[in-house]
Design a protein around this motif. Structure first.
Motif, mmCIF file in Angstrom:
data_model
loop_
_atom_site.group_PDB
_atom_site.id
_atom_site.type_symbol
_atom_site.label_atom_id
_atom_site.label_comp_id
_atom_site.label_asym_id
_atom_site.label_seq_id
_atom_site.Cartn_x
_atom_site.Cartn_y
_atom_site.Cartn_z
ATOM 1 N N ASP A 85 0.828 -1.206 0.000
ATOM 2 C CA ASP A 85 0.000 0.000 0.000
ATOM 3 C C ASP A 85 0.860 1.253 0.000
ATOM 4 O O ASP A 85 1.848 1.358 0.747
ATOM 5 C CB ASP A 85 -0.910 0.014 1.225
ATOM 6 C CG ASP A 85 -2.109 -0.912 1.068
ATOM 7 O OD1 ASP A 85 -2.265 -1.498 -0.018
ATOM 8 O OD2 ASP A 85 -2.876 -1.055 2.041
ATOM 9 N N THR A 86 0.443 2.217 -0.819
ATOM 10 C CA THR A 86 1.129 3.502 -0.910
ATOM 11 C C THR A 86 0.083 4.610 -0.801
ATOM 12 O O THR A 86 -0.819 4.695 -1.633
ATOM 13 C CB THR A 86 1.878 3.627 -2.250
ATOM 14 O OG1 THR A 86 1.052 3.124 -3.315
ATOM 15 C CG2 THR A 86 3.170 2.850 -2.224
ATOM 16 N N ALA A 87 0.198 5.428 0.222
ATOM 17 C CA ALA A 87 -0.794 6.470 0.490
ATOM 18 C C ALA A 87 -0.893 7.436 -0.682
ATOM 19 O O ALA A 87 0.104 8.026 -1.101
ATOM 20 C CB ALA A 87 -0.433 7.226 1.766
ATOM 21 N N GLY A 88 -2.100 7.583 -1.215
ATOM 22 C CA GLY A 88 -2.346 8.525 -2.292
ATOM 23 C C GLY A 88 -1.897 8.058 -3.662
ATOM 24 O O GLY A 88 -2.064 8.781 -4.652
ATOM 25 N N THR B 86 -9.734 -4.465 -7.696
ATOM 26 C CA THR B 86 -9.183 -3.332 -6.941
ATOM 27 C C THR B 86 -8.437 -2.373 -7.867
ATOM 28 O O THR B 86 -7.482 -1.722 -7.453
ATOM 29 C CB THR B 86 -8.239 -3.848 -5.830
ATOM 30 O OG1 THR B 86 -7.400 -4.891 -6.350
ATOM 31 C CG2 THR B 86 -9.021 -4.406 -4.650
ATOM 32 N N ALA B 87 -8.905 -2.276 -9.088
ATOM 33 C CA ALA B 87 -8.206 -1.474 -10.101
ATOM 34 C C ALA B 87 -8.099 -0.002 -9.729
ATOM 35 O O ALA B 87 -7.142 0.675 -10.104
ATOM 36 C CB ALA B 87 -8.894 -1.623 -11.452
ATOM 37 N N GLY B 88 -9.075 0.525 -9.000
ATOM 38 C CA GLY B 88 -9.060 1.944 -8.647
ATOM 39 C C GLY B 88 -8.707 2.217 -7.201
ATOM 40 O O GLY B 88 -8.888 3.341 -6.711
ATOM 41 N N HIS B 89 -8.164 1.234 -6.508
ATOM 42 C CA HIS B 89 -7.882 1.373 -5.083
ATOM 43 C C HIS B 89 -6.735 2.349 -4.826
ATOM 44 O O HIS B 89 -5.642 2.211 -5.384
ATOM 45 C CB HIS B 89 -7.524 0.003 -4.498
ATOM 46 C CG HIS B 89 -7.111 0.036 -3.062
ATOM 47 N ND1 HIS B 89 -7.888 0.575 -2.070
ATOM 48 C CD2 HIS B 89 -5.981 -0.426 -2.446
ATOM 49 C CE1 HIS B 89 -7.267 0.454 -0.904
ATOM 50 N NE2 HIS B 89 -6.105 -0.153 -1.116
ATOM 51 N N VAL B 90 -6.991 3.351 -3.980
ATOM 52 C CA VAL B 90 -5.955 4.306 -3.570
ATOM 53 C C VAL B 90 -5.896 4.286 -2.038
ATOM 54 O O VAL B 90 -6.790 4.809 -1.371
ATOM 55 C CB VAL B 90 -6.245 5.731 -4.072
ATOM 56 C CG1 VAL B 90 -5.157 6.694 -3.599
ATOM 57 C CG2 VAL B 90 -6.343 5.754 -5.598
ATOM 58 N N PRO B 91 -4.880 3.681 -1.450
ATOM 59 C CA PRO B 91 -4.799 3.562 0.007
ATOM 60 C C PRO B 91 -4.656 4.921 0.702
ATOM 61 O O PRO B 91 -4.177 5.896 0.120
ATOM 62 C CB PRO B 91 -3.542 2.712 0.226
ATOM 63 C CG PRO B 91 -3.295 2.033 -1.075
ATOM 64 C CD PRO B 91 -3.771 2.985 -2.127
ATOM 65 N N ARG B 92 -5.031 4.916 1.955
ATOM 66 C CA ARG B 92 -4.893 6.140 2.770
ATOM 67 C C ARG B 92 -3.618 6.130 3.610
ATOM 68 O O ARG B 92 -3.240 7.160 4.168
ATOM 69 C CB ARG B 92 -6.107 6.285 3.692
ATOM 70 C CG ARG B 92 -7.402 6.638 2.954
ATOM 71 C CD ARG B 92 -8.568 6.747 3.900
ATOM 72 N NE ARG B 92 -8.923 5.436 4.454
ATOM 73 C CZ ARG B 92 -9.909 5.234 5.338
ATOM 74 N NH1 ARG B 92 -10.617 6.277 5.776
ATOM 75 N NH2 ARG B 92 -10.180 4.033 5.788
ATOM 76 N N ARG B 93 -2.962 4.981 3.707
ATOM 77 C CA ARG B 93 -1.730 4.899 4.486
ATOM 78 C C ARG B 93 -0.742 3.991 3.772
ATOM 79 O O ARG B 93 -1.103 3.172 2.926
ATOM 80 C CB ARG B 93 -2.008 4.379 5.887
ATOM 81 C CG ARG B 93 -2.535 2.954 5.928
ATOM 82 C CD ARG B 93 -2.882 2.532 7.346
ATOM 83 N NE ARG B 93 -3.446 1.184 7.374
ATOM 84 C CZ ARG B 93 -3.979 0.619 8.449
ATOM 85 N NH1 ARG B 93 -4.021 1.309 9.591
ATOM 86 N NH2 ARG B 93 -4.471 -0.598 8.405
ATOM 87 N N ASN B 94 0.504 4.135 4.146
ATOM 88 C CA ASN B 94 1.563 3.320 3.573
ATOM 89 C C ASN B 94 1.767 2.034 4.357
ATOM 90 O O ASN B 94 1.638 2.013 5.585
ATOM 91 C CB ASN B 94 2.900 4.084 3.585
ATOM 92 C CG ASN B 94 2.924 5.253 2.630
ATOM 93 O OD1 ASN B 94 2.494 5.144 1.485
ATOM 94 N ND2 ASN B 94 3.426 6.391 3.095
ATOM 95 N N THR B 95 2.103 0.964 3.658
ATOM 96 C CA THR B 95 2.657 -0.205 4.324
ATOM 97 C C THR B 95 3.914 0.226 5.074
ATOM 98 O O THR B 95 4.623 1.140 4.643
ATOM 99 C CB THR B 95 3.003 -1.273 3.271
ATOM 100 O OG1 THR B 95 1.798 -1.701 2.646
ATOM 101 C CG2 THR B 95 3.717 -2.453 3.883
ATOM 102 N N LEU B 96 4.195 -0.423 6.198
ATOM 103 C CA LEU B 96 5.313 -0.013 7.043
ATOM 104 C C LEU B 96 6.628 0.058 6.271
ATOM 105 O O LEU B 96 7.402 1.014 6.432
ATOM 106 C CB LEU B 96 5.445 -0.985 8.224
ATOM 107 C CG LEU B 96 6.590 -0.707 9.199
ATOM 108 C CD1 LEU B 96 6.463 0.677 9.827
ATOM 109 C CD2 LEU B 96 6.650 -1.798 10.275
#
Length: 472
Positions: free
Chosen positions: A87-90, A100-110
């Protein structure tokens, strides 16, 4: 100013030095890599999401920090690409799936957050198979990623896009992850370095299965030194993760005298089928280890009884827990490998899970005893050279039929179950000009020792300096 084409193949440590010493700005280094992506990526399809303006803002932050007299951290200004499973925020994170083609995470993986905190410049995401399933990087969203040395062949996976990006000079560092060989296999097939750390060495967070040991995050780079550089950043305990090992010193000297060190040599890791081209390419390593580095090499391997069964059960349970709902709602849209794993997971019983844990415990004890007598175990990373990119998985290895999509990856997945650290380091090329890596497996927790031996091999062979023609 240094030629931008030469710049993208500098080591990460060299690039940090150039930027910290003000010989070059982070924006100049970034522009060189963005130009390489524009020029090379259409040939291999490794970068699936590119965010140049976001990256330029991060590079500007790095330059402003130097102007104030301080570097951001060990990865200061380094152009980085992140695996499209992290996951990459933004920044769009698809996991290679249409669902999940349009998924934009809100936080980064550690791991991503730690790279950014250490100064890395995030340029975008690298291609993966759907949900990281298998060691062939293709998916319905972006298509297949070609091998850096021959785009008509597979690059491996699931960190395939990352390995190709590094091999072709499109990024200085990349993160990856490994359950059945996803850091090691593509590294071997693209002539770069991929480290699967000891289970718990690099904390995994967020994590829906916090004590699941098979899947681990780890670094990829073109040199062992650059992998060690990344481990300085990502391999630290975190209280949010249930699995943590004590911090180790990955900034220490990689040079080491290996005289007399006991090394086990296995060409099949328990009788697995291995293509004769892999065996032939790997064979000179024995003399290198014994005659050049001075180690004491002997034919030996741990008992792998029950390892494949335990790994299969645990992986299937993981897929059922993480993708069961998708299967129920969108079965027809999922890759065949994902469906196969979920269906196996759905059929599991508590007794199956208990048997898998018992088999793993027995295997761990046997491997621990074996490694007490041998500091390192050397084995192939892959069981065959890269196959055509149109094929989802090989149906045969060395004349032996393969019955399911990841059967041919067991030379890596067997080590995944034990939790031991393992690295793929460039070693040789087949007669067709395709890279072959060497798998160096160490004692539980001895990640740095594994990197030291990999560094020694790298220094003697120089194989990792051979660049793919399409990137030049």
């Amino acid at each position: 100013m240094e030629d931008r084409h030469d710049l993208v193949f500098r080591t990460a440590r060299e690039l940090v030095g150039l930027m910290v010493d003000r010989q070059m700005s982070a924006r100049e280094v970034l522009d060189a890599h963005l130009e390489q992506i524009e020029r090379v990526d259409p040939k291999v399809n490794a970068v699936v999401t590119l965010v140049p303006e976001h990256a330029r803002a991060m590079a500007r932050r790095a330059d402003e920090a130097i102007a104030r007299g301080r570097a951001l951290g060990p990865l200061h200004g380094l152009p980085a690409l992140h695996k499209d499973l992290a996951d990459t925020a933004g920044i769009r994170t698809t996991y290679g799936s249409p669902l999940t083609a349009g998924h934009v995470p809100r936080r980064n993986t550690l791991v991503v957050q730690r790279m950014i905190d250490a100064g890395a410049v995030s340029m975008g995401k690298t291609n993966v198979p759907e949900y990281g399933t298998g060691s062939q990087t293709y998916n319905p969203l972006f298509g297949a990623t070609g091998n850096a040395y021959d785009p008509t062949l597979t690059c491996g996976g699931s960190s395939g896009g990352a390995a190709v990006a590094l091999a072709t000079g499109m990024a200085a560092v990349c993160d990856g992850s490994d359950m059945a060989g996803s850091l090691r296999n593509p590294a071997a097939w693209n002539n770069v370095v991929g480290l699967r750390p000891t289970a718990g060495r690099v904390p995994v967070w967020p994590n829906s299965m916090p004590v699941f040991t098979l899947a681990q995050y780890g670094p990829m780079a073109r040199t062992v030194g650059d992998v060690a550089l990344q481990m300085r950043v990502v391999a630290r305990p975190d209280s949010r993760a249930l699995m943590n090992l004590p911090e180790a010193d990955f900034g220490a000297a990689l040079d080491r005298d290996f005289t007399g060190v006991r090394v086990a040599w296995s060409s099949t890791l328990g009788g697995l089928p291995v293509d004769e081209r892999i065996t032939a390419a790997m064979a000179p390593a024995r003399a290198l280890l014994q005659d050049v580095l001075g180690t004491a090499v002997e034919d030996a391997e741990p008992d792998m009884t029950g390892v494949d069964e335990a790994f299969g059960i645990m992986r299937a349970a993981y897929y059922w827990q993480n993708h069961g709902e998708d299967y129920r709602a969108h079965r027809a849209q999922l890759d065949e490998g994902v469906r196969w794993e979920v269906e196996r997971g759905r059929a599991l019983t508590v007794l199956d899970l208990g048997r898998a844990e018992r088999l793993r415990a027995e295997a761990h004890d046997r491997v621990h005893a074996f490694m007490a007598a041998h500091e390192f175990l050397i084995a192939p990373v892959v069981q065959l050279p890269p196959f055509p990119v149109q094929e989802h998985w090989p149906r045969e290895v060395a004349g032996v039929p393969q019955t399911y999509y990841r059967e041919w990856m067991r030379v890596c997945s067997r080590i995944s179950l034990t939790g031991n650290p393992a690295v793929s380091v460039p070693f040789a090329f087949t007669p067709e000009g395709l890279p072959v890596g060497l798998q160096i497996i160490g004692r539980f927790g001895a990640d740095f020792a594994v990197l030291q031996l990999a560094h020694a091999v790298e220094t003697v062979t120089g194989t990792g300096k051979r660049r793919p023609a399409l990137a030049l």
